[in-house]
Design a protein around this motif. Structure first.
Motif, PDB file in Angstrom:
ATOM      1  N   GLN A  70      41.361  -6.382 -30.259  1.00 31.52           N
ATOM      2  CA  GLN A  70      41.519  -7.055 -28.966  1.00 31.52           C
ATOM      3  C   GLN A  70      40.470  -6.591 -27.971  1.00 31.52           C
ATOM      4  O   GLN A  70      39.878  -7.408 -27.251  1.00 31.52           O
ATOM      5  N   ASN A  73      37.021  -7.876 -28.905  1.00 33.18           N
ATOM      6  CA  ASN A  73      36.942  -9.314 -28.657  1.00 33.18           C
ATOM      7  C   ASN A  73      36.781  -9.591 -27.168  1.00 33.18           C
ATOM      8  O   ASN A  73      35.983 -10.455 -26.771  1.00 33.18           O
ATOM      9  N   SER A  77      33.707 -11.564 -25.582  1.00 33.16           N
ATOM     10  CA  SER A  77      34.025 -12.829 -24.903  1.00 33.16           C
ATOM     11  C   SER A  77      33.523 -12.836 -23.472  1.00 33.16           C
ATOM     12  O   SER A  77      32.952 -13.830 -22.993  1.00 33.16           O
ATOM     13  N   THR A  96      40.121 -21.392 -22.025  1.00 32.72           N
ATOM     14  CA  THR A  96      40.603 -20.941 -23.325  1.00 32.72           C
ATOM     15  C   THR A  96      41.215 -22.105 -24.100  1.00 32.72           C
ATOM     16  O   THR A  96      42.080 -22.815 -23.585  1.00 32.72           O
ATOM     17  N   TYR A  99      43.977 -18.564 -28.527  1.00 30.82           N
ATOM     18  CA  TYR A  99      43.878 -17.104 -28.669  1.00 30.82           C
ATOM     19  C   TYR A  99      44.909 -16.705 -29.714  1.00 30.82           C
ATOM     20  O   TYR A  99      46.109 -16.918 -29.541  1.00 30.82           O
ATOM     21  N   HIS A 121      39.390 -15.600 -30.183  1.00 30.32           N
ATOM     22  CA  HIS A 121      39.463 -16.198 -28.842  1.00 30.32           C
ATOM     23  C   HIS A 121      38.423 -17.307 -28.766  1.00 30.32           C
ATOM     24  O   HIS A 121      37.222 -17.049 -28.792  1.00 30.32           O
TER      25      HIS A 121
END
Length: 243
Positions: A70, A73, A77, A96, A99, A121
Motif C-alpha cells: 500500500q 503504491n 501513484s 480513482t 482500488y 490503484h
C-alpha cells in the motif's frame, strides 16, 4: 406536431436501445383514421471528431506485507499524479477508477502457498487536448504507471449532434412514408399523427491499447483518433389518401 419520446435519452453509454411502443388511439389526432395509415422508420447519422479522450492509468505493486504494498503504491501513484499535473492535466480530470487489494497464492501439489499481496490503484484520466494523449501516457509510465488500458475517444457534449441526427431521422421517416405511398398510388398527410423516438446508438473509437511494462524510452506514443458516429431512429405514422 407533437413528439412523443418513448423514454428520455441517456447519452452517457456507448449504446442504448429502446423497444418501439404499441400504438394507442390516444396518440391519434381527432381527424385521423387508424385504418388508413402508413408506418415508417427513419434513421439519421452524424459523424463528428471527438474532442477529448479518457484512459485508465495506474500502478500495481506486490509485496509480502500488505502495508508495504500500500505504501509503495501510494508513493508511485502520487508521483504519477504530480507528473500529469505538471503537463496540464487538472485535478478534476483525474479520478480513482478502482482500488483493490488481493492475496497472491500459488498452488503446488494441491497445496496453497501464500506469496504476498497485490495492491492496484487505477485512475481514469480525461485528456482534453487530443494531441497530448501519447504524451500523457508516456509521462505516466515514466513516473511509475505500469497499467495502461481502455483508451477511448469521446465528445464532451454529444447533445447537439444527437439532436441533428434526430432531425435527420424524422425527415427520413417522412421520406420513407412518402415513397411507400407513392408506390401504391397514394399520398400522405405531411404531418404525422404519431411519432416516437425509437433508439440511439453512439459508436466511439476504442483503442485496444494495453500496456503493463515499466518505463520505456523512445519517441512519443502515436495515438490516432477516429470519428464518433451518432445514429438516431424514429418511427412515425401518417394518414394517407388515395382511392
Amino acid at each position: 406536431m407533437e413528439i412523443y419520446p418513448l423514454y428520455s435519452t441517456n447519452l452517457s453509454g456507448i449504446r442504448t436501445d429502446y423497444t418501439a411502443p404499441q400504438y394507442q388511439s390516444g396518440f391519434m389526432t381527432r381527424n385521423s383514421n387508424p385504418n388508413y395509415t402508413i408506418k415508417a422508420t427513419g434513421k439519421g447519422e452524424v459523424s463528428v471528431k471527438p474532442d477529448q479522450s479518457t484512459v485508465l492509468l495506474g500502478t500495481v505493486v506486490e509485496d509480502l506485507r500488505v502495508q508495504n504494498a500500500q505504501s509503495q503504491n501510494a508513493i508511485i501513484s502520487n508521483k504519477m499524479i504530480d507528473s500529469l499535473k505538471s503537463i496540464g492535466i487538472k485535478q478534476d480530470e483525474i479520478e480513482t477508477n478502482s482500488y483493490t487489494i488481493d492475496r497472491i497464492v500459488e498452488y503446488h501439489d494441491s497445496q496453497q502457498i501464500f506469496k504476498g499481496y497485490r495492491v492496484s490503484h487505477i485512475f481514469r484520466v480525461i485528456v482534453k487536448e487530443l494531441a497530448n494523449v501519447g504524451k500523457v501516457i508516456d509521462v505516466a509510465v515514466e513516473n511509475g504507471a505500469n497499467e495502461v488500458r481502455n483508451l477511448s475517444f469521446e465528445l464532451s457534449n454529444p447533445d447537439p449532434y444527437y439532436q441533428e441526427a434526430l432531425q435527420k431521422a424524422t425527415l427520413n421517416a417522412k421520406t420513407n412514408a412518402e415513397n411507400i405511398a407513392k408506390s401504391l398510388g397514394l399520398s400522405i398527410n405531411r404531418i404525422p399523427i404519431w411519432i416516437a423516438e425509437e433508439g440511439i446508438q453512439i459508436v466511439r473509437p476504442l483503442s485496444s491499447l494495453t500496456m503493463t511494462a515499466a518505463a520505456f524510452s523512445g519517441p512519443t506514443t502515436p495515438i490516432q483518433e477516429g470519428q464518433i458516429k451518432i445514429t438516431a431512429s424514429v418511427q412515425a405514422m401518417f394518414n394517407y389518401v388515395g382511392y
